[in-house]
Design a protein around this motif. Sequence first.
Motif, PDB file in Angstrom:
ATOM      1  N   PHE A 127       3.980   9.198   1.752  1.00 23.05           N
ATOM      2  CA  PHE A 127       2.924   8.467   1.707  1.00 23.05           C
ATOM      3  C   PHE A 127       1.876   9.548   2.037  1.00 23.05           C
ATOM      4  O   PHE A 127       2.174  10.727   2.507  1.00 23.05           O
ATOM      5  CB  PHE A 127       2.710   7.232   2.417  1.00 23.05           C
ATOM      6  N   PHE A 159       0.786  -1.310   0.016  1.00 20.52           N
ATOM      7  CA  PHE A 159       0.056   0.100  -0.083  1.00 20.52           C
ATOM      8  C   PHE A 159       0.874   1.372  -0.008  1.00 20.52           C
ATOM      9  O   PHE A 159       0.281   2.447  -0.469  1.00 20.52           O
ATOM     10  CB  PHE A 159      -0.779   0.066   1.180  1.00 20.52           C
ATOM     11  N   TYR A 160       1.997   1.130   0.416  1.00 26.00           N
ATOM     12  CA  TYR A 160       2.859   2.453   0.408  1.00 26.00           C
ATOM     13  C   TYR A 160       3.439   2.684  -0.959  1.00 26.00           C
ATOM     14  O   TYR A 160       4.109   3.960  -0.989  1.00 26.00           O
ATOM     15  CB  TYR A 160       3.956   2.116   1.466  1.00 26.00           C
ATOM     16  N   ILE A 195      -3.178   2.476   4.984  1.00 23.47           N
ATOM     17  CA  ILE A 195      -2.166   2.655   5.878  1.00 23.47           C
ATOM     18  C   ILE A 195      -2.527   2.277   7.556  1.00 23.47           C
ATOM     19  O   ILE A 195      -2.044   1.884   8.277  1.00 23.47           O
ATOM     20  CB  ILE A 195      -1.537   3.811   5.625  1.00 23.47           C
ATOM     21  N   GLN A 212      -4.796   5.123   0.266  1.00 21.95           N
ATOM     22  CA  GLN A 212      -3.469   4.881   0.751  1.00 21.95           C
ATOM     23  C   GLN A 212      -3.551   5.178   2.098  1.00 21.95           C
ATOM     24  O   GLN A 212      -3.379   4.329   3.137  1.00 21.95           O
ATOM     25  CB  GLN A 212      -2.278   5.514   0.036  1.00 21.95           C
ATOM     26  N   LEU A 229      -6.054   7.851  -5.133  1.00 23.54           N
ATOM     27  CA  LEU A 229      -5.052   7.102  -4.590  1.00 23.54           C
ATOM     28  C   LEU A 229      -4.614   7.477  -3.207  1.00 23.54           C
ATOM     29  O   LEU A 229      -4.277   6.721  -2.339  1.00 23.54           O
ATOM     30  CB  LEU A 229      -3.950   7.013  -5.638  1.00 23.54           C
ATOM     31  N   CYS A 230      -4.790   8.841  -2.852  1.00 26.15           N
ATOM     32  CA  CYS A 230      -4.305   9.435  -1.734  1.00 26.15           C
ATOM     33  C   CYS A 230      -5.260   8.681  -0.671  1.00 26.15           C
ATOM     34  O   CYS A 230      -5.028   8.631   0.458  1.00 26.15           O
ATOM     35  CB  CYS A 230      -4.227  10.782  -1.496  1.00 26.15           C
ATOM     36  N   LEU A 247       1.321   2.974  -3.537  1.00 27.85           N
ATOM     37  CA  LEU A 247       0.557   3.444  -4.319  1.00 27.85           C
ATOM     38  C   LEU A 247       0.660   4.803  -5.096  1.00 27.85           C
ATOM     39  O   LEU A 247       0.103   5.212  -5.994  1.00 27.85           O
ATOM     40  CB  LEU A 247      -0.762   3.404  -3.536  1.00 27.85           C
ATOM     41  N   ASN A 248       1.435   5.681  -4.393  1.00 19.72           N
ATOM     42  CA  ASN A 248       1.755   7.033  -5.024  1.00 19.72           C
ATOM     43  C   ASN A 248       3.253   7.074  -5.686  1.00 19.72           C
ATOM     44  O   ASN A 248       3.891   8.270  -5.486  1.00 19.72           O
ATOM     45  CB  ASN A 248       1.547   7.995  -3.948  1.00 19.72           C
TER      46      ASN A 248
END
Length: 307
Positions: free
Chosen positions: A165, A66-67, A93, A89, A85-86, A69-70
């Motif tokens: 992130f 998951f870290y 997280i 994420q 996405l933010c 994704l960006n």
Amino acid sequence: MSGIISGGDELGSIVYPIPIVVFDSVAATATILLALTLAPPVLSSKVHRSKLWLSMIATMMIFPLFYLLNVGSQFHNEDAPPIGLCILQAGFIYAGPPAATTAVLCFITDMTLGLRSMLFNTKRSSFFISFLIVLPSIIFACVFFEAIALVNRDRGVHFDATHMFCESDNTGPQVKISALLTVISLALTLCMEVWTVVTLYRNWSAVRTFRRTKTDVQLGVMIRLGIFTVIAGFAAVLGAVALPNNLHGQSSWNIFLVTVPLLAALVFGTRRDIMSTYACRRSRKSEFETTQSDIKVVEIYVQHGAV
């Protein structure tokens, strides 16, 4: 949602690329190694693991994933991160740590029940085992949707100060809920491990008389699980210290955070049967390549009339 803030509290904050690259590299390495740890029991008939073991490793693998994704948007110090996405994420997280520690708790619970079944000739409840398998997913879903719901409060989501992130306000209730569930799971896991060790010690003579079966408690697994529990507990203690002292936005802390699943891959992925799976594959590939080479040499000899 009130808005997206880039670079933490200040727009256009300085972005340092080297720590971001290190962070992404550690997260990617942890994801790959955990996937390699998970693959042999899933794909090979010679490597056997329980469903709860598979659930534990899969949950740990999703956490560093998951870290990432960006990746690619972390280096812009003026642009806001992609909103979709933010948000995802940030929710992932907060949901990852309690789900991972719950998966560890469910696995040690299964081992404890197996020990009790072996010593006292009792039958384990299949319904309870099924509940243990799905419990990490339930915890993950609950924390994820709770975190997403709370994103609409205050400032919404934004990159943390290091741009590694997305997060929401690190003093919000979603952080406290995630941390509380993580600490509770780790504490219960430690208690279960102590109980198991004490039970083994008190009944060691009886344990030695049992033949190795699927319900047998393997000491090597217990030792590895104990090591990882200590590592995860150490990370949880550091997290409890980091949040109130505003260390959450430091590069070194973030890198250490994704090092925990990397250590999990090293702890659980170095079992002999898993390592030998890849060694055998390399050996078979080398043997196949040698055979193909020999065939080509024979063909050349035949073409030139040497045979």
